[in-house]
Scaffold this motif. Structure first.
Motif, PDB file in Angstrom:
ATOM      1  N   UNK A  29       6.755  97.330   2.925  1.00 60.05           N
ATOM      2  CA  UNK A  29       8.119  97.800   2.741  1.00 60.05           C
ATOM      3  C   UNK A  29       8.705  97.581   1.365  1.00 60.05           C
ATOM      4  N   UNK A  30       7.983  96.864   0.502  1.00 58.82           N
ATOM      5  CA  UNK A  30       8.522  96.558  -0.832  1.00 58.82           C
ATOM      6  C   UNK A  30       7.698  97.169  -1.957  1.00 58.82           C
ATOM      7  N   UNK A  31       6.748  98.026  -1.608  1.00 60.46           N
ATOM      8  CA  UNK A  31       5.799  98.573  -2.589  1.00 60.46           C
ATOM      9  C   UNK A  31       6.498  99.246  -3.763  1.00 60.46           C
ATOM     10  N   UNK A  32       7.432 100.117  -3.477  1.00 57.59           N
ATOM     11  CA  UNK A  32       8.058 100.907  -4.540  1.00 57.59           C
ATOM     12  C   UNK A  32       8.886 100.033  -5.477  1.00 57.59           C
ATOM     13  N   UNK A  33       9.671  99.120  -4.898  1.00 59.59           N
ATOM     14  CA  UNK A  33      10.575  98.315  -5.719  1.00 59.59           C
ATOM     15  C   UNK A  33       9.831  97.298  -6.582  1.00 59.59           C
ATOM     16  N   UNK A  34       8.756  96.724  -6.040  1.00 59.28           N
ATOM     17  CA  UNK A  34       8.063  95.639  -6.756  1.00 59.28           C
ATOM     18  C   UNK A  34       6.797  96.102  -7.471  1.00 59.28           C
ATOM     19  N   UNK A  35       6.529  97.378  -7.470  1.00 56.58           N
ATOM     20  CA  UNK A  35       5.417  97.997  -8.197  1.00 56.58           C
ATOM     21  C   UNK A  35       5.223  97.306  -9.565  1.00 56.58           C
ATOM     22  N   UNK A  36       3.973  96.847  -9.872  1.00 55.32           N
ATOM     23  CA  UNK A  36       2.688  97.056  -9.200  1.00 55.32           C
ATOM     24  C   UNK A  36       2.254  95.912  -8.284  1.00 55.32           C
ATOM     25  N   UNK A  37       3.163  94.981  -7.945  1.00 56.38           N
ATOM     26  CA  UNK A  37       2.816  93.913  -7.005  1.00 56.38           C
ATOM     27  C   UNK A  37       2.957  94.454  -5.588  1.00 56.38           C
ATOM     28  N   UNK A  38       1.849  94.463  -4.859  1.00 55.59           N
ATOM     29  CA  UNK A  38       1.842  95.032  -3.511  1.00 55.59           C
ATOM     30  C   UNK A  38       2.219  94.007  -2.450  1.00 55.59           C
ATOM     31  N   UNK A  39       1.688  92.811  -2.607  1.00 56.38           N
ATOM     32  CA  UNK A  39       1.886  91.803  -1.581  1.00 56.38           C
ATOM     33  C   UNK A  39       2.063  90.441  -2.225  1.00 56.38           C
ATOM     34  N   UNK A  40       2.857  89.602  -1.578  1.00 50.24           N
ATOM     35  CA  UNK A  40       2.971  88.196  -1.969  1.00 50.24           C
ATOM     36  C   UNK A  40       3.032  87.374  -0.699  1.00 50.24           C
ATOM     37  N   UNK A  41       2.016  86.544  -0.501  1.00 51.03           N
ATOM     38  CA  UNK A  41       1.983  85.598   0.603  1.00 51.03           C
ATOM     39  C   UNK A  41       2.170  84.197   0.040  1.00 51.03           C
ATOM     40  N   UNK A  42       2.990  83.400   0.710  1.00 49.68           N
ATOM     41  CA  UNK A  42       3.261  82.033   0.289  1.00 49.68           C
ATOM     42  C   UNK A  42       2.684  81.053   1.307  1.00 49.68           C
ATOM     43  N   UNK A  43       2.028  80.012   0.789  1.00 49.42           N
ATOM     44  CA  UNK A  43       1.447  78.973   1.636  1.00 49.42           C
ATOM     45  C   UNK A  43       2.115  77.646   1.290  1.00 49.42           C
TER      46      UNK A  43
END
Length: 279
Positions: A29-43
């Motif tokens: 759902x954030x692909x367009x706004x955060x282009x070119x970062x597709x995913x961010x997972x936090x651990x």
């Protein structure tokens, strides 16, 4: 012009892999706004039961995965024959390109703290040969700031160069600020810039941003980051806007539905890997 908050996203708890508890911050759902970062997972966990199940062998195509393990460890193994462990401040950089299989094991530690980014590959580079590179602590410059420090994970900071991304420029900083300390970062006005609050709240521009929040910034030539009355650790990520179509299916990200279908057909037929595997 100072960059301000354009959008902010707080993550949600979910599971992935064989049962790893994580916080997914950026995704479909954030692909367009955060282009070119597709995913961010936090651990972030002090309970090994949250993560030791790991991520069994799985495919990727069309992206680069960049894992930063500030605390704890991650062991990578892939279809190119690479096997490597990073931890306590190191980075795992994998170029999936035309196709790779890999697994990530997360051994028990006092605390697992870090993030994984998915960086999109430009259409012209989607099918480049896969590769793996780890950025060890000996290669990461720690730059002293007034009342803090900056760890140069990749890219360049004020003339100091770190690991340089091959396909998209990427400046990736881990910034530590003492209570009430601040830093002003100069930015290329054409770059797509985001910040993630890894530990502690922080002021980005004039806005108070809660921990574990990703913010996309407006265009501008600088941004101010300020700690609250507690220590703050934020990740600064700057790259080039791609503005290309994104067709995403699970671990594969291409530009057209036809390319995505082709990848999944190749997985079924056993022809997905274009580079010889070693086992």
């Amino acid at each position: 012009m100072e960059r301000k908050i354009k959008q902010q996203v707080r993550g949600y708890k979910t599971q992935d892999g064989a049962g790893v508890n994580l916080v997914r911050v950026l995704g479909n759902g954030t692909v367009q706004e955060y282009d070119p970062i597709l995913m961010l997972d936090s651990f972030d966990s002090t309970n090994p039961d949250d993560y030791t199940a790991g991520f069994p062998m799985h495919p990727h195509r069309g992206i680069e995965t960049i894992s930063y393990v500030y605390r704890g460890y991650m062991t990578h193994r892939d279809s190119l024959g690479n096997e490597d462990t990073i931890g306590d401040g190191e980075v795992q950089w994998m170029t999936a390109g035309s196709g790779i299989l890999h697994e990530e094991k997360l051994p028990a530690s006092e605390r697992l703290l870090g993030v994984q980014l998915w960086l999109n590959l430009p259409a012209k580079n989607k099918m480049v040969p896969p590769a793996y590179h780890s950025i060890k602590n000996s290669e990461i410059e720690e730059i002293e700031l007034e009342n803090g420090k900056l760890r140069l994970l990749a890219g360049e900071f004020q003339g100091t160069k770190g690991y340089l991304s091959k396909y998209l420029p990427l400046d990736y900083y881990d910034i530590h600020l003492d209570p009430n300390a601040s830093i002003v970062l100069n930015t290329d006005s054409e770059r797509s810039v985001m910040v993630f609050t890894l530990l502690g709240d922080a002021y980005i521009g004039d806005a108070l941003i809660k921990e574990k929040t990703a913010v996309k910034l407006t265009s501008g030539d600088h941004v101010k980051i300020k700690a609250t009355d507690k220590n703050t650790q934020v990740l600064f990520i700057s790259s080039t806007l791609l503005a290309e179509p994104v067709v995403w299916g699970g671990p594969i990200v291409m530009n057209t539905k036809e390319e995505l279908n082709k990848a999944f057909n190749e997985l079924k037929e056993g022809t997905f890997l274009q580079n010889k595997i070693s086992y």
